[in-house]
Enzyme design. Structure first.
Site: not given
Ligand SMILES: NC(=O)c1ccc[n+]([C@@H]2O[C@H](COP(=O)([O-])OP(=O)(O)OC[C@H]3O[C@@H](n4cnc5c(N)ncnc54)[C@H](O)[C@@H]3O)[C@@H](O)[C@H]2O)c1
Length: 366
Positions: A7, A10, A12, A35, A154-156, A180, A184
């Site tokens: 991922g 994306g 983070i 993607l 995530t904290d969720e 969601y 997780k």
């Molecule tokens: N955004 C937040 O505030 C937050 C907070 C805490 C934890 N997280 C966790 O951090 C991680 C990243 O979050 P983000 O905000 O960058 O998400 P995002 O949606 O921006 O990115 C997710 C990425 O995963 C890829 N992806 C999705 N399904 C896939 C699959 N089946 N195989 C391969 N790649 C796949 C997508 O193409 C994308 O590039 C997640 O696991 C999320 O639960 C996010």
């Protein structure tokens, strides 16, 4: 050291990749990303001009594809033939560590259709830990192994707090409220079951709400910034008093790198900056930072089952590993607004027909 990042196209994940390439010259990085609508290779386009790009390899694919995942862990994927520099390990898996970001990540989308969430977040995580276990030759107890599997959560998963409740700790019960968060929590429990049963040297991190450059414009802060830049209304859910613990994305990534390198296998680490803010307060700060009118903020029907408050106790991360956030919320918001102001070509392309169709379904005609 070869890191498999899932991922990484994306929000983070792309910041984490940049941080590692810029600060760890001995690391090579394979980014496995499907993607989806939220994956965007433009997030890493600036790397092309740097020397570090030679240490970065992209594989388009699905973490649920067990054959593909196996071929990466075993070193049989064609990538390893094309790049012999990825084959420096004598025996065992070429992958030393996994940092697992890939997920469906938007609560609102999970409320409309949760199928992709359980597929990617729960089953995809199982496929990854299963491959890691097999190809890393893990026999219990293996917690001292040089391998690491860092699961980004995530904290969720903890559910929702009342205003005066104590902060979530790593041993707080899991009470996920949205599809969601449930998906997780399923992934966290899967990783922890592999730690317990097989001694998989895995670590789970649980972070608060991230914000910063490159976040998809359907998420709260970038949606409000980009709508305000276009003088469109800002749809605020319900009474706007839902509280989140906000963290600048690069501070989260710094914590992840520290935990990857110095964290204890089998441990859970909360990551948060202690910046609790109500959504209405965030909306007003954004409007103020952009010199826009608060009249742009419009209340819309609340999200079903909307959690009231998340807030994290990060004593473990601070005392055991000495981490602390570098940016205050005010500084982070300023930097984030500045980035969206100077990168309209990045976000305008994402606010396409499909985006607005989704937007109308979620927020109505506001
Ligand atoms: N955004 C937040 O505030 C937050 C907070 C805490 C934890 N997280 C966790 O951090 C991680 C990243 O979050 P983000 O905000 O960058 O998400 P995002 O949606 O921006 O990115 C997710 C990425 O995963 C890829 N992806 C999705 N399904 C896939 C699959 N089946 N195989 C391969 N790649 C796949 C997508 O193409 C994308 O590039 C997640 O696991 C999320 O639960 C996010």
């Amino acid at each position: 050291m070869i890191l498999l990042v899932t991922g990484g196209a994306g929000f983070i994940g792309s910041h984490f990749i940049r941080l590692v390439l810029e600060n760890r010259p001995s690391y090579r990085l394979i980014n496995l990303d499907k993607l989806t609508y939220s994956g965007n290779l433009e997030n890493l386009a600036d790397l092309a001009a740097h020397e570090a790009a030679k240490r970065y390899f992209f594989v388009e694919g699905d973490i649920c594809d067990a054959g593909l995942v196996r071929s990466l862990f075993s070193g049989e994927h064609p990538l390893f033939d094309r790049h012999p520099e990825l084959r420096y390990r004598e025996a065992g898996s070429p992958i030393s560590a996994v940092v697992h970001f890939a997920a469906e990540s938007h609560v609102d989308r999970s409320i409309r259709d949760a199928s992709a969430f359980f597929r990617t977040n729960a089953e995809g995580t199982r496929v990854l830990v299963e491959s890691a276990r097999i190809h890393w030759g893990i026999e219990p107890p293996a917690s001292k192994s040089l391998y690491r599997f860092l699961h980004v959560s995530t904290d969720e998963v903890y559910g929702s707090l009342e205003p005066n409740d104590p902060l979530f700790r790593e041993d707080s019960p899991l009470r996920p409220n949205s599809p969601y968060a449930a998906s997780k929590a399923a992934s966290d429990l899967t990783v922890l079951a592999y730690v317990h049963t097989y001694g998989l040297p895995a670590i789970v991190t649980r972070c608060g709400n991230n914000y910063g450059p490159n976040q998809h414009p359907e998420k709260f802060i970038p949606l409000f910034i980009t709508n305000a830049l276009e003088d469109r209304p800002l749809p605020l859910y319900g009474d706007g008093r839902q509280v989140r613990d906000w963290i600048y994305v690069v501070d989260h990534c710094r914590a992840l790198l520290l935990i990857l390198e110095r964290g204890l296998a089998g441990e859970i680490y909360n990551i948060g900056a202690g910046e609790e803010r109500a959504n209405r307060e965030v909306a007003e700060l954004l409007v103020l930072t952009m010199n826009k009118s608060t009249d742009l903020i419009r209340s819309v029907r609340d999200r079903p089952g909307h959690d009231r408050r998340y807030a994290l106790d990060v004593t473990r991360l601070k005392s055991a590993l000495g981490w602390k956030p570098e940016l205050s919320f005010a500084e982070g918001v300023k930097a984030t607004v500045g980035w969206y102001q100077s990168h309209p070509e990045w976000w305008k392309r994402l606010k396409d027909q499909a985006f607005w169709a989704y937007y109308r379904e979620v927020y109505g005609s506001v």
